[in-house]
Every structure is written in structure tokens, then in C-alpha cells.
Design a protein around this motif. Structure first.
Motif, PDB file in Angstrom:
ATOM      1  N   PHE A 110       0.833  -1.207   0.000  1.00  0.00           N
ATOM      2  CA  PHE A 110       0.000   0.000   0.000  1.00  0.00           C
ATOM      3  C   PHE A 110       0.868   1.257   0.000  1.00  0.00           C
ATOM      4  O   PHE A 110       0.658   2.187  -0.773  1.00  0.00           O
ATOM      5  CB  PHE A 110      -0.919  -0.040   1.231  1.00  0.00           C
ATOM      6  N   GLU A 111       1.896   1.233   0.852  1.00  0.00           N
ATOM      7  CA  GLU A 111       2.803   2.390   0.924  1.00  0.00           C
ATOM      8  C   GLU A 111       3.542   2.575  -0.400  1.00  0.00           C
ATOM      9  O   GLU A 111       3.728   3.691  -0.879  1.00  0.00           O
ATOM     10  CB  GLU A 111       3.801   2.220   2.085  1.00  0.00           C
ATOM     11  N   GLN A 112       3.948   1.438  -0.984  1.00  0.00           N
ATOM     12  CA  GLN A 112       4.645   1.494  -2.270  1.00  0.00           C
ATOM     13  C   GLN A 112       3.737   2.084  -3.354  1.00  0.00           C
ATOM     14  O   GLN A 112       4.147   2.927  -4.142  1.00  0.00           O
ATOM     15  CB  GLN A 112       5.079   0.073  -2.669  1.00  0.00           C
ATOM     16  N   PHE A 113       2.496   1.643  -3.316  1.00  0.00           N
ATOM     17  CA  PHE A 113       1.527   2.120  -4.302  1.00  0.00           C
ATOM     18  C   PHE A 113       1.327   3.630  -4.185  1.00  0.00           C
ATOM     19  O   PHE A 113       1.281   4.362  -5.168  1.00  0.00           O
ATOM     20  CB  PHE A 113       0.189   1.394  -4.086  1.00  0.00           C
ATOM     21  N   LYS A 114       1.231   4.098  -2.951  1.00  0.00           N
ATOM     22  CA  LYS A 114       1.051   5.534  -2.723  1.00  0.00           C
ATOM     23  C   LYS A 114       2.245   6.308  -3.261  1.00  0.00           C
ATOM     24  O   LYS A 114       2.093   7.345  -3.914  1.00  0.00           O
ATOM     25  CB  LYS A 114       0.893   5.821  -1.213  1.00  0.00           C
ATOM     26  N   ARG A 115       3.440   5.768  -2.995  1.00  0.00           N
ATOM     27  CA  ARG A 115       4.651   6.448  -3.488  1.00  0.00           C
ATOM     28  C   ARG A 115       4.652   6.506  -5.009  1.00  0.00           C
ATOM     29  O   ARG A 115       4.979   7.523  -5.606  1.00  0.00           O
ATOM     30  CB  ARG A 115       5.908   5.737  -2.980  1.00  0.00           C
ATOM     31  N   ASN A 116       4.269   5.374  -5.634  1.00  0.00           N
ATOM     32  CA  ASN A 116       4.247   5.339  -7.103  1.00  0.00           C
ATOM     33  C   ASN A 116       3.263   6.354  -7.675  1.00  0.00           C
ATOM     34  O   ASN A 116       3.545   7.023  -8.658  1.00  0.00           O
ATOM     35  CB  ASN A 116       3.865   3.946  -7.607  1.00  0.00           C
ATOM     36  N   LEU A 117       2.123   6.433  -7.010  1.00  0.00           N
ATOM     37  CA  LEU A 117       1.091   7.345  -7.500  1.00  0.00           C
ATOM     38  C   LEU A 117       1.526   8.801  -7.321  1.00  0.00           C
ATOM     39  O   LEU A 117       1.315   9.640  -8.201  1.00  0.00           O
ATOM     40  CB  LEU A 117      -0.223   7.071  -6.757  1.00  0.00           C
ATOM     41  N   LEU A 118       2.178   9.082  -6.197  1.00  0.00           N
ATOM     42  CA  LEU A 118       2.689  10.445  -5.970  1.00  0.00           C
ATOM     43  C   LEU A 118       3.754  10.799  -7.004  1.00  0.00           C
ATOM     44  O   LEU A 118       3.791  11.915  -7.520  1.00  0.00           O
ATOM     45  CB  LEU A 118       3.271  10.573  -4.558  1.00  0.00           C
ATOM     46  N   LEU A 119       4.591   9.804  -7.288  1.00  0.00           N
ATOM     47  CA  LEU A 119       5.650  10.011  -8.271  1.00  0.00           C
ATOM     48  C   LEU A 119       5.038  10.293  -9.647  1.00  0.00           C
ATOM     49  O   LEU A 119       5.434  11.227 -10.349  1.00  0.00           O
ATOM     50  CB  LEU A 119       6.518   8.750  -8.336  1.00  0.00           C
ATOM     51  N   LEU A 120       4.039   9.502  -9.982  1.00  0.00           N
ATOM     52  CA  LEU A 120       3.343   9.692 -11.262  1.00  0.00           C
ATOM     53  C   LEU A 120       2.718  11.091 -11.321  1.00  0.00           C
ATOM     54  O   LEU A 120       2.823  11.787 -12.331  1.00  0.00           O
ATOM     55  CB  LEU A 120       2.260   8.620 -11.404  1.00  0.00           C
ATOM     56  N   ALA A 121       2.107  11.482 -10.197  1.00  0.00           N
ATOM     57  CA  ALA A 121       1.480  12.809 -10.145  1.00  0.00           C
ATOM     58  C   ALA A 121       2.522  13.905 -10.334  1.00  0.00           C
ATOM     59  O   ALA A 121       2.270  14.919 -10.982  1.00  0.00           O
ATOM     60  CB  ALA A 121       0.749  12.982  -8.812  1.00  0.00           C
ATOM     61  N   ASP A 122       3.731  13.687  -9.784  1.00  0.00           N
ATOM     62  CA  ASP A 122       4.782  14.698  -9.909  1.00  0.00           C
ATOM     63  C   ASP A 122       5.414  14.711 -11.296  1.00  0.00           C
ATOM     64  O   ASP A 122       5.842  15.745 -11.784  1.00  0.00           O
ATOM     65  CB  ASP A 122       5.867  14.470  -8.853  1.00  0.00           C
ATOM     66  N   THR A 128       3.992  13.715 -14.133  1.00  0.00           N
ATOM     67  CA  THR A 128       3.056  14.057 -15.198  1.00  0.00           C
ATOM     68  C   THR A 128       2.982  15.565 -15.348  1.00  0.00           C
ATOM     69  O   THR A 128       2.864  16.285 -14.369  1.00  0.00           O
ATOM     70  CB  THR A 128       1.650  13.513 -14.851  1.00  0.00           C
ATOM     71  N   GLU A 129       3.099  16.020 -16.578  1.00  0.00           N
ATOM     72  CA  GLU A 129       2.941  17.457 -16.792  1.00  0.00           C
ATOM     73  C   GLU A 129       1.548  17.700 -17.334  1.00  0.00           C
ATOM     74  O   GLU A 129       1.289  17.453 -18.507  1.00  0.00           O
ATOM     75  CB  GLU A 129       3.987  17.963 -17.786  1.00  0.00           C
ATOM     76  N   PRO A 130       0.644  18.150 -16.474  1.00  0.00           N
ATOM     77  CA  PRO A 130      -0.722  18.334 -16.931  1.00  0.00           C
ATOM     78  C   PRO A 130      -0.783  19.363 -18.050  1.00  0.00           C
ATOM     79  O   PRO A 130      -0.111  20.390 -17.990  1.00  0.00           O
ATOM     80  CB  PRO A 130      -1.453  18.844 -15.687  1.00  0.00           C
ATOM     81  N   LYS A 131      -1.550  19.051 -19.071  1.00  0.00           N
ATOM     82  CA  LYS A 131      -1.625  19.938 -20.229  1.00  0.00           C
ATOM     83  C   LYS A 131      -2.586  21.094 -19.999  1.00  0.00           C
ATOM     84  O   LYS A 131      -2.605  22.053 -20.721  1.00  0.00           O
ATOM     85  CB  LYS A 131      -2.085  19.146 -21.451  1.00  0.00           C
ATOM     86  N   HIS A 132      -3.422  20.953 -18.988  1.00  0.00           N
ATOM     87  CA  HIS A 132      -4.404  22.015 -18.742  1.00  0.00           C
ATOM     88  C   HIS A 132      -4.932  21.936 -17.324  1.00  0.00           C
ATOM     89  O   HIS A 132      -4.632  21.003 -16.583  1.00  0.00           O
ATOM     90  CB  HIS A 132      -5.524  21.958 -19.769  1.00  0.00           C
ATOM     91  N   LEU A 133      -5.770  22.902 -16.986  1.00  0.00           N
ATOM     92  CA  LEU A 133      -6.195  23.072 -15.599  1.00  0.00           C
ATOM     93  C   LEU A 133      -6.930  21.858 -15.032  1.00  0.00           C
ATOM     94  O   LEU A 133      -6.657  21.436 -13.905  1.00  0.00           O
ATOM     95  CB  LEU A 133      -7.077  24.324 -15.492  1.00  0.00           C
ATOM     96  N   THR A 134      -7.848  21.305 -15.787  1.00  0.00           N
ATOM     97  CA  THR A 134      -8.623  20.177 -15.253  1.00  0.00           C
ATOM     98  C   THR A 134      -7.718  18.989 -14.913  1.00  0.00           C
ATOM     99  O   THR A 134      -7.878  18.365 -13.862  1.00  0.00           O
ATOM    100  CB  THR A 134      -9.746  19.782 -16.244  1.00  0.00           C
ATOM    101  N   ALA A 135      -6.759  18.709 -15.776  1.00  0.00           N
ATOM    102  CA  ALA A 135      -5.831  17.615 -15.490  1.00  0.00           C
ATOM    103  C   ALA A 135      -4.975  17.952 -14.263  1.00  0.00           C
ATOM    104  O   ALA A 135      -4.678  17.092 -13.434  1.00  0.00           O
ATOM    105  CB  ALA A 135      -4.954  17.332 -16.703  1.00  0.00           C
ATOM    106  N   LYS A 136      -4.601  19.208 -14.136  1.00  0.00           N
ATOM    107  CA  LYS A 136      -3.793  19.626 -12.986  1.00  0.00           C
ATOM    108  C   LYS A 136      -4.591  19.442 -11.694  1.00  0.00           C
ATOM    109  O   LYS A 136      -4.082  18.916 -10.704  1.00  0.00           O
ATOM    110  CB  LYS A 136      -3.371  21.086 -13.150  1.00  0.00           C
TER     111      LYS A 136
END
Ligand SMILES: Cc1cc2nc3c(=O)[nH]c(=O)nc-3n(C[C@H](O)[C@H](O)[C@H](O)COP(=O)(O)O)c2cc1C
Length: 146
Positions: free
Chosen positions: A107-119, A121-129
Motif C-alpha cells: 500500500f505504501e509502495q503504491f502511494k509512493r508510485n502514484l505520488l511520483l506519477l502525479a509529480d 506528469t505534466e498536466p496539459k491544462h487546468l482540469t488535469a492539474k
């Protein structure tokens, strides 16, 4: 223009992997047909989804999703129209994250992966951000009754 919306909802009762698998299979089939892309996150009893595509198609889908008895308290927190997609290759990317069905270290690993993905990812627009911001917020401030 590519219309994008993002919403949040709560599950009504826990869904099995099998039920979730059916939901995804159906979603991916429909979304491919309708040229809709996006991402669905399942996190501690709630869903966050971003949908993007033709405005009429996405609005029609969101109408169906709002009537779906598998979740409740559905509320959209951002929508906009853009020139490009943020998830062009993702029919419906899916990230399940559930403290009840995974062990603590997973679970902790998954959270880290998701946070990493969130960081990363360069959102192309406001809704994605706002979609990624909401995920980051929930991971760092988990719902109390879970
Ligand atoms: C959290 C959640 C996300 C969903 N996402 C999609 C989706 O991306 N695409 C889709 O077609 N259906 C999605 N659905 C299912 C729709 O609510 C609806 O059941 C389905 O579109 C009906 O498909 P049909 O017209 O082929 O019977 C989702 C349902 C839930 C609860």
C-alpha cells in the motif's frame, strides 16, 4: 476542441476485483468506440476520474455515470475545453489503491508510485492539474474513517 471533466465520488459498497474488472472492460470498450480517454483512480472508498473527448460524447457518458448505482455523491470539480488531450493513449488507465486489500508495504509502495506519477506528469491544462492535485491531497490527507 477536447472537452475534459473531472469528478469525485464514493463507492456504495466495496467492489470485488471481478466487479471492478467488468466495469473497466465495459468502460474501455465504450470509450474506444467513442474516442474518449482518461484515467480512473480508486482510492480508499472513492473514485476520481478524468474524462476527455468530444463534448457531446463526454457529457452523455457523465450523465450515465451519474446515474450509476455503484457509486454516490458524485460531483464534478473541474471542466474545460482544450486543444490537446492529457491522456491520449489511455483508453481508461486505472489505479486501484485500497488499504483493505493490499498489505501495508504494498500500500505504501503504491502511494509512493502514484505520488511520483502525479509529480512526473505534466498536466496539459487546468482540469488535469486539478485531478492530480486532488489525488496528491488525498494521499497525503487520507479520509479519517478509512
Ligand atoms: C466510477 C465509474 C466510472 C465509470 N467509467 C466509465 C467510463 O469511463 N466509460 C463507460 O463507458 N462507462 C463507465 N462507467 C459505467 C457507466 O456508468 C455505465 O454503466 C456504462 O457506460 C453503461 O454502458 P452501456 O451503455 O454499454 O450499457 C463507470 C462507472 C463508474 C461507477
Amino acid at each position: 476542441m477536447i472537452y475534459t471533466l473531472t469528478y469525485e465520488s464514493e463507492i456504495v459498497k466495496p467492489m470485488s476485483e471481478h466487479e471492478m474488472g467488468n466495469l473497466l472492460e465495459q468502460s474501455r470498450k465504450n470509450n474506444k468506440r467513442d474516442n474518449i480517454t482518461g484515467c480512473l483512480i480508486y482510492y480508499m472508498g472513492g473514485f476520481i476520474q478524468v474524462l476527455e473527448g468530444d463534448r457531446e460524447k463526454v457529457s452523455a457518458l457523465y450523465k450515465k455515470i451519474k446515474m450509476d448505482g455503484r457509486h454516490k455523491n458524485i460531483h464534478m470539480f473541474s471542466e474545460d475545453a482544450n486543444v490537446e488531450r492529457s491522456f491520449p493513449n489511455w483508453g481508461m488507465a486505472y489505479y486501484p489503491i485500497d488499504a483493505n486489500t493490499t498489505n501495508k508495504s504494498e500500500f505504501e509502495q503504491f502511494k509512493r508510485n502514484l505520488l511520483l506519477l502525479a509529480d512526473l506528469t505534466e498536466p496539459k491544462h487546468l482540469t488535469a492539474k486539478l485531478f492530480w492535485d486532488r489525488i496528491k491531497f488525498l494521499i497525503t490527507n487520507p479520509p479519517k474513517d478509512f
